[in-house]
Design a protein around this motif. Structure first.
Motif, PDB file in Angstrom:
ATOM      1  N   PHE A  42       0.864  -1.182   0.000  1.00 60.25           N
ATOM      2  CA  PHE A  42       0.000   0.000   0.000  1.00 60.25           C
ATOM      3  C   PHE A  42       0.899   1.230   0.000  1.00 60.25           C
ATOM      4  O   PHE A  42       1.594   1.509   0.973  1.00 60.25           O
ATOM      5  CB  PHE A  42      -0.916  -0.016   1.222  1.00 60.25           C
ATOM      6  N   ASP A  43       0.900   1.957  -1.103  1.00 54.97           N
ATOM      7  CA  ASP A  43       1.821   3.072  -1.261  1.00 54.97           C
ATOM      8  C   ASP A  43       1.371   4.336  -0.538  1.00 54.97           C
ATOM      9  O   ASP A  43       2.191   5.205  -0.234  1.00 54.97           O
ATOM     10  CB  ASP A  43       1.990   3.398  -2.752  1.00 54.97           C
ATOM     11  N   ASN A  44       0.101   4.459  -0.276  1.00 56.30           N
ATOM     12  CA  ASN A  44      -0.415   5.682   0.346  1.00 56.30           C
ATOM     13  C   ASN A  44      -1.295   5.375   1.548  1.00 56.30           C
ATOM     14  O   ASN A  44      -2.411   5.878   1.669  1.00 56.30           O
ATOM     15  CB  ASN A  44      -1.181   6.519  -0.677  1.00 56.30           C
ATOM     16  N   ALA A  45      -0.764   4.532   2.423  1.00 52.77           N
ATOM     17  CA  ALA A  45      -1.471   4.213   3.670  1.00 52.77           C
ATOM     18  C   ALA A  45      -0.979   5.158   4.758  1.00 52.77           C
ATOM     19  O   ALA A  45       0.224   5.283   4.977  1.00 52.77           O
ATOM     20  CB  ALA A  45      -1.213   2.764   4.064  1.00 52.77           C
ATOM     21  N   TYR A  46      -1.895   5.815   5.420  1.00 51.12           N
ATOM     22  CA  TYR A  46      -1.558   6.785   6.456  1.00 51.12           C
ATOM     23  C   TYR A  46      -2.189   6.394   7.786  1.00 51.12           C
ATOM     24  O   TYR A  46      -3.310   5.896   7.825  1.00 51.12           O
ATOM     25  CB  TYR A  46      -2.058   8.181   6.072  1.00 51.12           C
ATOM     26  N   CYS A  47      -1.455   6.639   8.874  1.00 52.51           N
ATOM     27  CA  CYS A  47      -2.043   6.422  10.189  1.00 52.51           C
ATOM     28  C   CYS A  47      -2.914   7.626  10.541  1.00 52.51           C
ATOM     29  O   CYS A  47      -2.713   8.723  10.024  1.00 52.51           O
ATOM     30  CB  CYS A  47      -0.950   6.212  11.237  1.00 52.51           C
ATOM     31  N   PRO A  48      -3.896   7.453  11.417  1.00 52.29           N
ATOM     32  CA  PRO A  48      -4.795   8.561  11.758  1.00 52.29           C
ATOM     33  C   PRO A  48      -4.194   9.552  12.735  1.00 52.29           C
ATOM     34  O   PRO A  48      -4.749  10.620  12.945  1.00 52.29           O
ATOM     35  CB  PRO A  48      -6.000   7.849  12.375  1.00 52.29           C
ATOM     36  N   THR A 303       4.231  14.895  13.761  1.00 47.70           N
ATOM     37  CA  THR A 303       3.772  15.874  12.781  1.00 47.70           C
ATOM     38  C   THR A 303       2.906  15.175  11.743  1.00 47.70           C
ATOM     39  O   THR A 303       2.816  13.939  11.717  1.00 47.70           O
ATOM     40  CB  THR A 303       4.944  16.564  12.048  1.00 47.70           C
ATOM     41  N   LEU A 304       2.326  15.961  10.851  1.00 48.67           N
ATOM     42  CA  LEU A 304       1.489  15.388   9.802  1.00 48.67           C
ATOM     43  C   LEU A 304       2.199  15.318   8.463  1.00 48.67           C
ATOM     44  O   LEU A 304       1.568  15.133   7.428  1.00 48.67           O
ATOM     45  CB  LEU A 304       0.191  16.177   9.677  1.00 48.67           C
ATOM     46  N   TYR A 305       3.531  15.435   8.457  1.00 46.78           N
ATOM     47  CA  TYR A 305       4.292  15.206   7.244  1.00 46.78           C
ATOM     48  C   TYR A 305       4.302  13.705   6.929  1.00 46.78           C
ATOM     49  O   TYR A 305       4.122  12.861   7.810  1.00 46.78           O
ATOM     50  CB  TYR A 305       5.734  15.704   7.397  1.00 46.78           C
ATOM     51  N   ASP A 306       4.547  13.393   5.644  1.00 41.28           N
ATOM     52  CA  ASP A 306       4.551  11.995   5.225  1.00 41.28           C
ATOM     53  C   ASP A 306       5.509  11.135   6.035  1.00 41.28           C
ATOM     54  O   ASP A 306       5.217   9.968   6.321  1.00 41.28           O
ATOM     55  CB  ASP A 306       4.941  11.888   3.734  1.00 41.28           C
ATOM     56  N   GLU A 307       6.671  11.690   6.381  1.00 43.37           N
ATOM     57  CA  GLU A 307       7.655  10.894   7.100  1.00 43.37           C
ATOM     58  C   GLU A 307       7.099  10.324   8.405  1.00 43.37           C
ATOM     59  O   GLU A 307       7.478   9.240   8.834  1.00 43.37           O
ATOM     60  CB  GLU A 307       8.906  11.735   7.417  1.00 43.37           C
ATOM     61  N   ALA A 308       6.193  11.051   9.027  1.00 45.95           N
ATOM     62  CA  ALA A 308       5.635  10.629  10.310  1.00 45.95           C
ATOM     63  C   ALA A 308       4.343   9.850  10.180  1.00 45.95           C
ATOM     64  O   ALA A 308       4.029   9.004  11.031  1.00 45.95           O
ATOM     65  CB  ALA A 308       5.402  11.846  11.207  1.00 45.95           C
ATOM     66  N   THR A 309       3.576  10.126   9.146  1.00 46.85           N
ATOM     67  CA  THR A 309       2.221   9.555   9.081  1.00 46.85           C
ATOM     68  C   THR A 309       2.073   8.370   8.132  1.00 46.85           C
ATOM     69  O   THR A 309       1.095   7.642   8.218  1.00 46.85           O
ATOM     70  CB  THR A 309       1.202  10.627   8.672  1.00 46.85           C
ATOM     71  N   LYS A 310       3.034   8.178   7.207  1.00 43.61           N
ATOM     72  CA  LYS A 310       2.899   7.044   6.282  1.00 43.61           C
ATOM     73  C   LYS A 310       3.281   5.742   6.972  1.00 43.61           C
ATOM     74  O   LYS A 310       4.290   5.715   7.675  1.00 43.61           O
ATOM     75  CB  LYS A 310       3.778   7.256   5.053  1.00 43.61           C
TER      76      LYS A 310
END
Length: 310
Positions: A42-48, A303-310
């Motif tokens: 899953f390339d664009n899975a994000y945590c809430p 933070t809500l940057y990709d590095e933290a949320t993906k």
């Protein structure tokens, strides 16, 4: 309807990009890469939420943190909220948890029927935290996590070694039950702590990445143009001007921790195969959130940057 076995391997603070299957040419994640090659990524899975407890509680319930008032590391998830282990229990499984969950409060099962091994620290507010010795405070958002980085060993890795052994023992028990005529499908969650900081890895893992891991690719933005909260966070956490040597040590150690975590995943998957359970088991790997690793001048998550949320 056929019910497959379910094996969920749930790590902590694994940045999505630090894996071969996501294009990282330095990371050594052969077991995760093999799993990805045989399945789906899953390339664009994000945590809430880029914080352990709210992310993990949302993983259990499928609800956003705002819907269950679980925003911080100190928030209790109400025990009357149904979880997917509850649902699988009604479907005939006996959900089993091995080690890490990071649930706060008296409910340490959250729908699991059985738990083998506890967590790495207390799950009650007001209780003294685990003692990491010389690495105290290096596991959280503190400049000590950069300063006290490099080759070595933390208690977190020892906990994961025990969790891996318990997971393999569990699978061998299941295989023995199957051999004796019991064919009830299993559902087990294996909770690993790595590659969560402290940024300290075994020498053999650390040395494999010395000189190979570069400095962060994305520099910090102009502080005058940063979001005020990001600017405050960087200053408040003491990472505005980190020592370049500490940055390199921490990044190198993180890659070593990812490698060690992958090797533990490999032990579990090898046991799954050797016991004859592999062909009828759905294997899922995921993490609760990511890790900045110095990108954008940031470390840890939060933070809500990709590095933290993906």
């Amino acid at each position: 309807m056929h019910q497959p076995n379910i094996l969920l391997i749930f790590s902590d603070q694994h940045a999505q990009r630090v894996a071969g299957c996501y294009g990282d040419r330095i990371a050594e994640t052969s077991h995760l890469d093999s799993l990805a090659a045989r399945g789906v990524t899953f390339d664009n899975a994000y945590c809430p939420s880029p914080i352990c407890v709210p992310s993990r509680m949302s993983m259990l319930t499928g609800r956003h943190p705002v819907d269950q008032k679980c925003w911080t590391l100190q928030d209790y998830l109400p025990s009357d909220y149904p979880t997917w282990p509850h649902a699988l229990g009604t479907a005939g499984y006996r959900p089993t948890l091995i080690s890490r969950l990071h649930s706060i409060g008296p409910d340490q099962l959250r729908g699991y029927a059985e738990r083998r091994l506890g967590d790495i620290g207390p799950n009650w507010m007001g209780v003294k935290r685990q003692d990491l010795g010389v690495l105290s405070n290096a596991q959280g958002p503190s400049p000590l996590s950069l300063r006290n980085s490099g080759p070595g060993q933390s208690g977190y890795q020892l906990a994961d070694i025990a969790s891996t052994e318990a997971a393999c023992a569990y699978l061998r028990e299941v295989a023995a039950d199957v051999a004796s005529g019991h064919s009830v499908p299993f559902c087990v969650t294996v909770g690993l702590v790595l590659p969560h900081c402290p940024f300290v890895a075994w020498r053999e893992d650390y040395d494999r990445f010395v000189g190979r891991v570069g400095m962060p690719a994305f520099p910090r933005a102009d502080p005058d143009r940063e979001h005020p909260w990001i600017r405050w966070w960087i200053e408040d956490r003491g990472i505005a001007n980190p020592d370049p040597d500490a940055v390199m040590r921490a990044r190198t150690a993180y890659y070593g921790l990812v490698r060690r975590m992958d090797l533990m995943v490999g032990q579990v998957l090898d046991t799954l195969k050797s016991t004859g359970l592999e062909d009828d088991t759905l294997v899922i790997y995921c993490s609760d959130h990511g890790e900045h690793l110095g990108e954008r001048g940031l470390w840890w998550k939060n933070t809500l940057y990709d590095e933290a949320t993906k």
